[in-house]
Structure formats: structure tokens, C-alpha cells
Design a protein around this motif. Structure first.
Motif, short mmCIF file in Angstrom:
data_model
loop_
_atom_site.label_atom_id
_atom_site.label_comp_id
_atom_site.label_asym_id
_atom_site.label_seq_id
_atom_site.Cartn_x
_atom_site.Cartn_y
_atom_site.Cartn_z
N MET A 266 0.85 -1.31 0.21
CA MET A 266 -0.23 0.08 -0.05
C MET A 266 0.97 1.16 -0.20
SD MET A 266 -2.43 -1.99 2.74
CE MET A 266 -4.14 0.13 2.72
N GLU A 267 2.07 1.29 0.77
CA GLU A 267 2.72 2.41 1.00
C GLU A 267 3.66 2.61 -0.40
OE1 GLU A 267 5.81 1.33 3.47
OE2 GLU A 267 4.28 1.89 5.44
N GLU A 268 4.02 1.65 -0.60
CA GLU A 268 4.00 1.74 -2.69
C GLU A 268 3.57 2.41 -3.74
OE1 GLU A 268 7.69 0.12 -3.80
OE2 GLU A 268 8.62 -0.58 -2.18
N ILE A 269 2.09 1.44 -3.84
CA ILE A 269 0.68 1.75 -4.08
C ILE A 269 1.20 3.45 -3.91
CG2 ILE A 269 -1.37 1.92 -4.93
CD1 ILE A 269 -1.17 -1.24 -4.47
N ASN A 270 0.99 4.24 -3.03
CA ASN A 270 0.71 5.70 -2.67
C ASN A 270 1.95 6.60 -2.95
OD1 ASN A 270 -1.81 6.44 -1.59
ND2 ASN A 270 -0.49 5.28 0.46
N LYS A 271 3.15 5.51 -3.16
CA LYS A 271 3.85 6.84 -3.94
C LYS A 271 4.18 6.12 -5.30
CE LYS A 271 6.64 6.00 0.60
NZ LYS A 271 8.16 5.08 1.06
N HIS A 272 3.14 6.02 -5.83
CA HIS A 272 3.29 4.59 -7.58
C HIS A 272 4.10 4.99 -7.45
CE1 HIS A 272 0.12 8.30 -7.77
NE2 HIS A 272 1.12 8.84 -6.32
N GLN A 273 4.77 3.90 -6.97
CA GLN A 273 5.75 2.96 -7.12
C GLN A 273 6.05 1.28 -8.17
OE1 GLN A 273 8.37 2.80 -4.24
NE2 GLN A 273 9.44 5.29 -4.20
N LEU A 274 4.09 1.72 -7.53
CA LEU A 274 3.52 -0.01 -8.29
C LEU A 274 2.66 0.31 -9.19
CD1 LEU A 274 4.16 -2.35 -4.44
CD2 LEU A 274 5.05 -2.36 -6.74
N ASN A 275 2.38 -0.36 -9.88
CA ASN A 275 0.28 0.11 -10.26
C ASN A 275 -0.57 -0.36 -9.65
OD1 ASN A 275 2.61 -0.58 -13.27
ND2 ASN A 275 1.29 1.01 -13.05
N PHE A 276 0.19 -1.84 -9.31
CA PHE A 276 -1.53 -1.96 -8.30
C PHE A 276 -0.27 -3.36 -7.58
CE2 PHE A 276 -1.06 -4.56 -12.06
CZ PHE A 276 -1.65 -5.67 -11.95
N GLY A 277 -1.22 -3.43 -6.40
CA GLY A 277 -1.23 -5.21 -5.80
C GLY A 277 -1.76 -5.74 -5.47
N LEU A 278 -1.46 -7.13 -4.98
CA LEU A 278 -2.71 -8.07 -4.86
C LEU A 278 -1.63 -8.99 -3.42
CD1 LEU A 278 -1.85 -9.68 -8.18
CD2 LEU A 278 -3.55 -9.38 -7.67
N ILE A 279 -2.92 -8.62 -2.76
CA ILE A 279 -3.45 -9.10 -1.27
C ILE A 279 -4.38 -10.54 -0.65
CG2 ILE A 279 -1.78 -6.89 -0.81
CD1 ILE A 279 -4.80 -5.92 0.22
N GLU A 280 -3.59 -10.98 0.82
CA GLU A 280 -4.67 -11.44 0.46
C GLU A 280 -5.65 -11.50 1.45
OE1 GLU A 280 -1.50 -14.40 2.54
OE2 GLU A 280 -0.14 -13.55 1.06
N ALA A 281 -5.81 -10.52 1.94
CA ALA A 281 -6.59 -10.10 2.92
C ALA A 281 -6.90 -9.17 2.49
CB ALA A 281 -7.18 -10.17 3.91
N PRO A 282 -8.74 -8.65 2.76
CA PRO A 282 -9.14 -7.13 2.71
C PRO A 282 -8.77 -6.30 3.07
CG PRO A 282 -11.31 -8.33 3.31
CD PRO A 282 -9.93 -9.62 3.37
N VAL A 283 -8.29 -5.14 2.80
CA VAL A 283 -8.06 -4.16 3.81
C VAL A 283 -8.98 -2.61 3.25
CG1 VAL A 283 -6.10 -4.67 4.00
CG2 VAL A 283 -6.72 -3.31 2.06
#
Length: 299
Positions: A133-150
């Protein structure tokens, strides 16, 4: 007026400033300001009330906001609908994946995806949900895949793949000769588990609570920070565990571990995609997520 201007208007409102919107959109601040001014000129009214400290939507801006949001949603739906037909895509995807997804689920799918879309390159970081989530917020990642809802006010979270946890035992364990056991029977044995707070641990504990069983009453002989370490401990006979079936295919095929069904409980879960609300995913990312949805059974 065009969609690009509506997207910029929406992003400025969501991010709370022209500078933050410029960072999100990878534009210069003057360019963002110019596009908002062009939209204001088109409607003949101010869309933001500006002050030295902050900007807020004017009455006209508040009226426009739901239409801008609908246009963004429509564009996302359009990309999703067309993703099945776009086989000549090019580009570089930067994504983050939590441990089980990154180490055991995606590797089996990246090969088939690469054959179908040979001009899309993927850079994947395996990390925990907070880091993603931190790297998405910094625009270093397009998106993420995670194992539990946040829950995050600036992010879209949507289910993308299914998964299931199963009881995993060593090949020589007393339960290995049984095709299925009850949850209560399984809990009589010592367990090796992922650390507290992990997505895998959370799914297991929630199902236990739903069955009226106290997770604290389990005999946990070891807590480990990775699925690989858990598997090694179970192979060594230190205990049994509950982990994703996608992570033990190799060991089961070699006869090192055995999957035992639990007859009175289901440990199904979803994997989720996460990205910024104010960022339109590139069509290559939409295509990748569509591919994952259609190939869940292969993992």
C-alpha cells in the motif's frame, strides 16, 4: 470538454491539491491547473474555491463530481470489457504481491500469461500488505495483490482470485491415512502456523470462531514468518498446519506432505487487487487482472 479533463478534476478533488494531483497523474502542476481552468472555462463557472491553505469544491464542482466519477467508472468498465481482445499490448507492469500469492500462485500463471502477451514485461515485488500500500501511494507500483481485504479511503479493493486453505500433515502422520477429519479432531494435534496477523492465520482463526472454537486453545508449537518455513517444519514432523493448497502441490506430488479434508468446515478465501482510486490502470494491468480471474483453476 474531454474525459482527460474530468479525470484531472476528479483527482484534484480526491487528492486535495493541485500538486498532489500532479504527482498522482505524473503531470506538472501548471499542466493540471491549465486543464482544470479549461474545464471551468467550458462550463463558465468555478469548480473549486481556492485559498492559500486548501482547495474545496464549489457548488458547481460538487454537482460535477458524481458525473466525473461515473465517467471514470465507465472507462474502467470499457477497459475490462475490451481486455479480452487486446493481444498485441506492450508495456511494463510493476506490481506488488503478498507472500503466498507472489511465491506460489503467480509463478504458475506468469508463464502462460507471457505466452499470450509476449510484449508485456512484469516486475513483481513480494512484500507484506502494508508495504504494498505504501508503494502504491508513492506511485512506485501500478497495483498490488493481497490475501485479505483492507480499508483505505484512497484505494479500490476488489476480489480477483479464489483460494482455499487445507489441513496439511506429514506423510507419516497418524492423520495421513484419513481422507477427511473433523475440525475438532484436527485441533487435538500440535500445529505449526504462520505468524499472527498473516492472511492465512486470520482465515483459519475466523473459521474456528465461527464454529465456536477458541483459537487460543490450539497447541501451537511454532510460529513462522513464511509459508516455506511452515512447510519445512511440517515435513520434519514438528506439527500439522493449515495453508493454501497452491503452496504444497510440489511436496504433495513428491509424497512428502498429505492434504486432508476437513469435513465440517470450509476455509475458502479471496485474493484481492488493490490500486489508487484516482489512477486509471493501464490497459495492460486490466488485461493481467482479467487473465488472473479467468485462470484461477490453474493454480
Amino acid at each position: 470538454m474531454n474525459f482527460h479533463q474530468l479525470h484531472i478534476f476528479y483527482t484534484v478533488s480526491e487528492r486535495g491539491s493541485f500538486s498532489a494531483a500532479a504527482q498522482t497523474l505524473h503531470m506538472t502542476q501548471p499542466a493540471v491547473t491549465m486543464q482544470v481552468q479549461a474545464l471551468e472555462d467550458y462550463f463558465g463557472t468555478k469548480l473549486f474555491n481556492r485559498s492559500t491553505k486548501k482547495i474545496v469544491l464549489s457548488e458547481a464542482g460538487q454537482t460535477l463530481m458524481p458525473f466525473a466519477l461515473r465517467s471514470i467508472q465507465l472507462m474502467r468498465e470499457t477497459d475490462l470489457a475490451m481486455s479480452a481482445f487486446t493481444h498485441m499490448l506492450e508495456g511494463r507492469l510493476q506490481l506488488g504481491a503478498s507472500l503466498t500469492i507472489g511465491e506460489y500462485v503467480l509463478p504458475r500463471l506468469l508463464g502462460p500469461f507471457g505466452k499470450e502477451y509476449p510484449n508485456i514485461s512484469i516486475m513483481m515485488k513480494v512484500m507484506n500488505t502494508t508495504q504494498i500500500m505504501e508503494e502504491i501511494n508513492k506511485h512506485q507500483l501500478n497495483f498490488g495483490l493481497i490475501e485479505a481485504p483492507v480499508t483505505h479511503p484512497d484505494m479500490v479493493i476488489e476480489p480477483v482470485m479464489g483460494d482455499e486453505l487445507k489441513l496439511i500433515v506429514p506423510a507419516e502422520h497418524p492423520l495421513a491415512d484419513q481422507d477427511e477429519v473433523t475440525l475438532e479432531e484436527a485441533l487435538r494435534h500440535p500445529f505449526v502456523l504462520r505468524e499472527r496477523g498473516s492472511g492465512t492465520r486470520r482465515v483459519m482463526e475466523e473459521q474456528m470462531l465461527a464454529k465456536g472454537l477458541d483459537p487460543a486453545a490450539m497447541t501451537v508449537v511454532m510460529e513462522l514468518g513464511s509459508t516455506g518455513a511452515v512447510k519445512s517444519a511440517v515435513e520434519a514432523g514438528l506439527g500439522i498446519t493449515m495453508i493454501s493448497t497452491s503452496s504444497v502441490k510440489h511436496e504433495v506430488a513428491l509424497g512428502l506432505l498429505k492434504i486432508v479434508n476437513i469435513s465440517d468446515a470450509s476455509f475458502k478465501r479471496q485474493f484481492y487487487a488493490i490500486h489508487l482510486k484516482s489512477t486509471l490502470l493501464p490497459i495492460s494491468a486490466v488485461t493481467f487482472l482479467t487473465f488472473l480471474r479467468h485462470h484461477t483453476s490453474e493454480v
